[in-house]
Design a protein around this motif. Structure first.
Motif, PDB file in Angstrom:
ATOM      1  N   LYS A   1       0.829  -1.205   0.000  1.00 46.60           N
ATOM      2  CA  LYS A   1       0.000   0.000   0.000  1.00 46.60           C
ATOM      3  C   LYS A   1       0.863   1.254   0.000  1.00 46.60           C
ATOM      4  O   LYS A   1       0.721   2.142   0.834  1.00 46.60           O
ATOM      5  N   GLU A   2       1.783   1.283  -0.964  1.00 46.89           N
ATOM      6  CA  GLU A   2       2.674   2.428  -1.110  1.00 46.89           C
ATOM      7  C   GLU A   2       2.682   2.878  -2.559  1.00 46.89           C
ATOM      8  O   GLU A   2       2.591   2.062  -3.475  1.00 46.89           O
ATOM      9  N   LEU A   3       2.817   4.165  -2.727  1.00 44.54           N
ATOM     10  CA  LEU A   3       2.943   4.727  -4.066  1.00 44.54           C
ATOM     11  C   LEU A   3       4.395   5.112  -4.295  1.00 44.54           C
ATOM     12  O   LEU A   3       5.091   5.514  -3.356  1.00 44.54           O
ATOM     13  N   SER A   4       4.842   5.027  -5.528  1.00 43.68           N
ATOM     14  CA  SER A   4       6.186   5.510  -5.862  1.00 43.68           C
ATOM     15  C   SER A   4       6.198   7.031  -5.711  1.00 43.68           C
ATOM     16  O   SER A   4       5.137   7.677  -5.666  1.00 43.68           O
ATOM     17  N   GLN A   5       7.381   7.599  -5.684  1.00 44.96           N
ATOM     18  CA  GLN A   5       7.507   9.051  -5.589  1.00 44.96           C
ATOM     19  C   GLN A   5       6.796   9.724  -6.767  1.00 44.96           C
ATOM     20  O   GLN A   5       6.101  10.718  -6.594  1.00 44.96           O
ATOM     21  N   GLU A   6       6.953   9.141  -7.946  1.00 49.20           N
ATOM     22  CA  GLU A   6       6.309   9.689  -9.139  1.00 49.20           C
ATOM     23  C   GLU A   6       4.783   9.631  -9.011  1.00 49.20           C
ATOM     24  O   GLU A   6       4.087  10.595  -9.359  1.00 49.20           O
ATOM     25  N   GLN A   7       4.252   8.512  -8.537  1.00 50.35           N
ATOM     26  CA  GLN A   7       2.806   8.374  -8.349  1.00 50.35           C
ATOM     27  C   GLN A   7       2.293   9.375  -7.313  1.00 50.35           C
ATOM     28  O   GLN A   7       1.227   9.974  -7.497  1.00 50.35           O
ATOM     29  N   GLN A   8       3.055   9.575  -6.242  1.00 48.46           N
ATOM     30  CA  GLN A   8       2.661  10.535  -5.208  1.00 48.46           C
ATOM     31  C   GLN A   8       2.577  11.942  -5.785  1.00 48.46           C
ATOM     32  O   GLN A   8       1.608  12.661  -5.558  1.00 48.46           O
ATOM     33  N   GLU A   9       3.603  12.320  -6.543  1.00 49.32           N
ATOM     34  CA  GLU A   9       3.630  13.663  -7.133  1.00 49.32           C
ATOM     35  C   GLU A   9       2.475  13.866  -8.106  1.00 49.32           C
ATOM     36  O   GLU A   9       1.840  14.928  -8.109  1.00 49.32           O
ATOM     37  N   GLU A  10       2.214  12.852  -8.915  1.00 48.77           N
ATOM     38  CA  GLU A  10       1.121  12.935  -9.879  1.00 48.77           C
ATOM     39  C   GLU A  10      -0.231  13.076  -9.171  1.00 48.77           C
ATOM     40  O   GLU A  10      -1.060  13.911  -9.536  1.00 48.77           O
ATOM     41  N   LEU A  11      -0.447  12.256  -8.133  1.00 48.63           N
ATOM     42  CA  LEU A  11      -1.702  12.324  -7.386  1.00 48.63           C
ATOM     43  C   LEU A  11      -1.843  13.673  -6.678  1.00 48.63           C
ATOM     44  O   LEU A  11      -2.924  14.277  -6.719  1.00 48.63           O
ATOM     45  N   LEU A  12      -0.779  14.148  -6.054  1.00 47.51           N
ATOM     46  CA  LEU A  12      -0.844  15.445  -5.364  1.00 47.51           C
ATOM     47  C   LEU A  12      -1.197  16.563  -6.342  1.00 47.51           C
ATOM     48  O   LEU A  12      -1.959  17.468  -5.998  1.00 47.51           O
ATOM     49  N   GLN A  13      -0.701  16.489  -7.558  1.00 47.07           N
ATOM     50  CA  GLN A  13      -1.026  17.500  -8.568  1.00 47.07           C
ATOM     51  C   GLN A  13      -2.506  17.438  -8.940  1.00 47.07           C
ATOM     52  O   GLN A  13      -3.173  18.466  -9.037  1.00 47.07           O
ATOM     53  N   ILE A  14      -3.024  16.229  -9.122  1.00 50.51           N
ATOM     54  CA  ILE A  14      -4.454  16.054  -9.437  1.00 50.51           C
ATOM     55  C   ILE A  14      -5.310  16.606  -8.304  1.00 50.51           C
ATOM     56  O   ILE A  14      -6.276  17.346  -8.531  1.00 50.51           O
ATOM     57  N   LEU A  15      -4.961  16.245  -7.071  1.00 53.05           N
ATOM     58  CA  LEU A  15      -5.731  16.698  -5.903  1.00 53.05           C
ATOM     59  C   LEU A  15      -5.660  18.213  -5.742  1.00 53.05           C
ATOM     60  O   LEU A  15      -6.660  18.862  -5.417  1.00 53.05           O
ATOM     61  N   LYS A  16      -4.476  18.787  -5.974  1.00 51.20           N
ATOM     62  CA  LYS A  16      -4.310  20.245  -5.867  1.00 51.20           C
ATOM     63  C   LYS A  16      -5.186  20.961  -6.894  1.00 51.20           C
ATOM     64  O   LYS A  16      -5.877  21.924  -6.567  1.00 51.20           O
ATOM     65  N   GLU A  17      -5.153  20.489  -8.142  1.00 51.68           N
ATOM     66  CA  GLU A  17      -5.967  21.121  -9.195  1.00 51.68           C
ATOM     67  C   GLU A  17      -7.454  21.022  -8.865  1.00 51.68           C
ATOM     68  O   GLU A  17      -8.202  21.981  -9.047  1.00 51.68           O
ATOM     69  N   ARG A  18      -7.880  19.875  -8.367  1.00 45.53           N
ATOM     70  CA  ARG A  18      -9.297  19.703  -8.003  1.00 45.53           C
ATOM     71  C   ARG A  18      -9.648  20.622  -6.827  1.00 45.53           C
ATOM     72  O   ARG A  18     -10.714  21.240  -6.801  1.00 45.53           O
ATOM     73  N   PHE A  19      -8.765  20.705  -5.856  1.00 43.37           N
ATOM     74  CA  PHE A  19      -8.959  21.559  -4.680  1.00 43.37           C
ATOM     75  C   PHE A  19      -9.148  23.014  -5.118  1.00 43.37           C
ATOM     76  O   PHE A  19     -10.085  23.690  -4.688  1.00 43.37           O
ATOM     77  N   GLU A  20      -8.256  23.483  -5.995  1.00 44.22           N
ATOM     78  CA  GLU A  20      -8.302  24.887  -6.445  1.00 44.22           C
ATOM     79  C   GLU A  20      -9.509  25.162  -7.332  1.00 44.22           C
ATOM     80  O   GLU A  20     -10.060  26.260  -7.315  1.00 44.22           O
ATOM     81  N   LYS A  21      -9.929  24.175  -8.098  1.00 42.48           N
ATOM     82  CA  LYS A  21     -11.079  24.337  -8.999  1.00 42.48           C
ATOM     83  C   LYS A  21     -12.407  24.355  -8.247  1.00 42.48           C
ATOM     84  O   LYS A  21     -13.400  24.884  -8.741  1.00 42.48           O
TER      85      LYS A  21
END
Length: 188
Positions: free
Chosen positions: A6-26
């Protein structure tokens, strides 16, 4: 299906955080007084929660922050997809219901899937709170947590939004439909 890693790679974490940030701001109307940097800090300190959010995202839930619990110091995420998440439909309510079906068993149950994902089904109260943030499930429906006295009698509860109102219904816990899934909640 129990997932062990139940771990994400660093790349997966960064990608998910970007998606969540964009959704949060929208969707600032869902969390007007909250600041993304603080949410991200909390997420980065809890990688297992990031994994759960990724599961919510991958199954079509479009998770977003909907509240902050000051007493518990936790951000609360709900699935905010317009309709019940596509990757979580056609499931009965729980394991007992799944095992009781003799024919045409669905692949999984809502409770088992939520547990595997590290989330909880929304309660009726949470579902009604979600509906204050927009119009969700106008064509689908979502299982919600069912009180034990109803579940002991073989029933379970689901909600949807029709005619400008939230409706709470009952059904046999072993039923499943292509337009019924479940929405989850996660505290971080």
């Amino acid at each position: 299906m129990v997932v062990k890693n139940k771990e994400l790679s660093q790349e997966q974490q960064e990608e998910l955080l970007q998606i969540l940030k964009e959704r949060f701001e929208k969707n600032m109307h869902r969390h007007e007084s909250l600041v993304w940097a603080k949410v991200q800090e909390k997420l980065e300190a809890n990688p297992e929660k990031l994994w759960s959010l990724n599961q919510m995202e991958e199954t079509g839930g479009e998770p977003d922050v909907v509240n902050f619990d000051e007493d518990m110091n936790e951000y609360i995420f709900f699935d905010c997809s317009p309709e019940s998440p596509k990757g979580r439909r056609s499931v009965c309510y729980d394991r007992e219901a799944l095992e009781s079906r003799k024919k045409h068993k669905p692949e999984n149950s809502a409770i088992d899937m939520a547990t595997d994902m590290g989330i909880e089904l929304l309660t009726e109260e949470q579902y009604r709170e979600l509906q204050k943030l927009g119009k969700f499930d106008t064509k689908t429906s979502s299982w919600v947590q069912t009180p034990s006295d109803i579940r002991k009698l073989g029933g379970s509860l689901f909600c949807d939004y029709r005619f400008g109102h939230v409706f709470l219904y009952h059904n046999g816990a072993d039923s499943y439909y292509g337009a019924r899934g479940f929405r989850g909640a996660l505290r971080v």
